[in-house]
Structures are given as structure tokens and as C-alpha cells.
Design a protein around this motif. Structure first.
Motif, PDB file in Angstrom:
ATOM      1  N   ALA A   1      -0.297  -6.892   9.769  1.00  0.00           N
ATOM      2  CA  ALA A   1       0.342  -6.615   8.447  1.00  0.00           C
ATOM      3  C   ALA A   1      -1.521  -6.420   7.142  1.00  0.00           C
ATOM      4  O   ALA A   1      -1.920  -6.148   6.363  1.00  0.00           O
ATOM      5  N   VAL A   2      -2.120  -8.092   8.090  1.00  0.00           N
ATOM      6  CA  VAL A   2      -3.379  -8.307   6.984  1.00  0.00           C
ATOM      7  C   VAL A   2      -4.064  -7.464   6.613  1.00  0.00           C
ATOM      8  O   VAL A   2      -4.938  -6.525   6.317  1.00  0.00           O
ATOM      9  N   PHE A   3      -4.516  -6.963   8.342  1.00  0.00           N
ATOM     10  CA  PHE A   3      -5.830  -5.871   9.112  1.00  0.00           C
ATOM     11  C   PHE A   3      -5.288  -4.713   9.110  1.00  0.00           C
ATOM     12  O   PHE A   3      -6.487  -3.416   7.761  1.00  0.00           O
TER      13      PHE A   3
ATOM     14  N   TYR B   1       8.155 -10.713  -2.240  1.00  0.00           N
ATOM     15  CA  TYR B   1       6.681 -11.002  -3.117  1.00  0.00           C
ATOM     16  C   TYR B   1       5.800  -9.833  -2.495  1.00  0.00           C
ATOM     17  O   TYR B   1       5.646  -9.299  -1.187  1.00  0.00           O
ATOM     18  N   LYS B   2       4.776 -10.127  -2.777  1.00  0.00           N
ATOM     19  CA  LYS B   2       4.165  -8.708  -3.232  1.00  0.00           C
ATOM     20  C   LYS B   2       2.467  -8.563  -3.491  1.00  0.00           C
ATOM     21  O   LYS B   2       2.125  -9.382  -4.010  1.00  0.00           O
ATOM     22  N   LEU B   3       1.605  -8.665  -2.556  1.00  0.00           N
ATOM     23  CA  LEU B   3       0.027  -8.619  -2.215  1.00  0.00           C
ATOM     24  C   LEU B   3      -0.613  -7.547  -1.970  1.00  0.00           C
ATOM     25  O   LEU B   3      -0.113  -7.195  -0.882  1.00  0.00           O
ATOM     26  N   ARG B   4      -1.776  -7.765  -2.281  1.00  0.00           N
ATOM     27  CA  ARG B   4      -2.717  -6.699  -2.174  1.00  0.00           C
ATOM     28  C   ARG B   4      -3.343  -6.842  -1.667  1.00  0.00           C
ATOM     29  O   ARG B   4      -4.210  -7.974  -1.848  1.00  0.00           O
ATOM     30  N   VAL B   5      -3.837  -6.532  -0.278  1.00  0.00           N
ATOM     31  CA  VAL B   5      -4.758  -7.023   0.621  1.00  0.00           C
ATOM     32  C   VAL B   5      -6.249  -7.445   0.011  1.00  0.00           C
ATOM     33  O   VAL B   5      -6.125  -6.087  -0.197  1.00  0.00           O
TER      34      VAL B   5
END
Length: 92
Positions: free
Chosen positions: A36-38, A55-59
Motif C-alpha cells: 500500500a505504501v509503495f 483513517y486517511k493518509l497521504r503517502v
């Protein structure tokens, strides 16, 4: 899911190169946080059923990602943050 680690990472790099070249939108559903992060620009962590966005995260990785980026201190912190958010989402 049944791919060895090197083949999986090779496919991740291929997909990233294709995305940079073709600029397409893709929705990826995965349980693999490193994947997911990549691959993602944004990650949504969902709660249990009924699923809601926990939760939302902008990588924080740039456009030209390399597998080595997954082994940085910043990425380790991102993975830890995502694990904590998953734990929170499972309780709700």
C-alpha cells in the motif's frame, strides 16, 4: 498473493513505472501495508463491518519511488502509524 517477495516487488516497480508513464487512477485493495505504501498516493484504513473510513493518509513518498524507500526511517514510522490505525479500526 502467492508470489515470492522479489517477484512481488518487481511487479510493484513495474506498476509504478506504468502509472508514471500513463497517469491512470487505480483502486487497490490490499492487506499488505508495504504494498500500500509503495503503490498508493493515498491510503484509506477501514473499520470492521460495516466498513467506514477510519483513517486517511497521504503517502509521503515522491513520484519516482524505489524499493529502497520502503526501508527508510520515515517509511517505518508510516507503517507503524498504519498498524495503529488498523488496531483502532478493528475495535470500533
Amino acid at each position: 498473493g502467492a508470489l515470492d517477495a522479489f517477484t512481488k516487488e518487481d511487479l510493484w516497480q513495474t506498476m509504478t513505472e506504468l502509472k508514471n508513464k500513463e497517469n491512470f487512477t487505480c483502486i487497490l485493495i490490499t492487506h499488505d501495508l508495504r504494498e500500500a505504501v509503495f503503490l498508493a498516493d493515498e491510503i484509506l484504513v477501514l473499520t470492521g463491518r460495516p466498513a467506514k473510513v477510519q483513517y486517511k493518509l497521504r503517502v509521503p513518498l515522491g513520484k519516482n519511488r524505489k524499493i529502497e524507500d520502503l526501508y527508510s526511517t520515515d517509511t517505518a514510522k508510516t507503517l507503524t502509524l498504519l498498524r495503529k490505525q488498523i488496531e483502532i479500526g478493528q475495535v470500533r
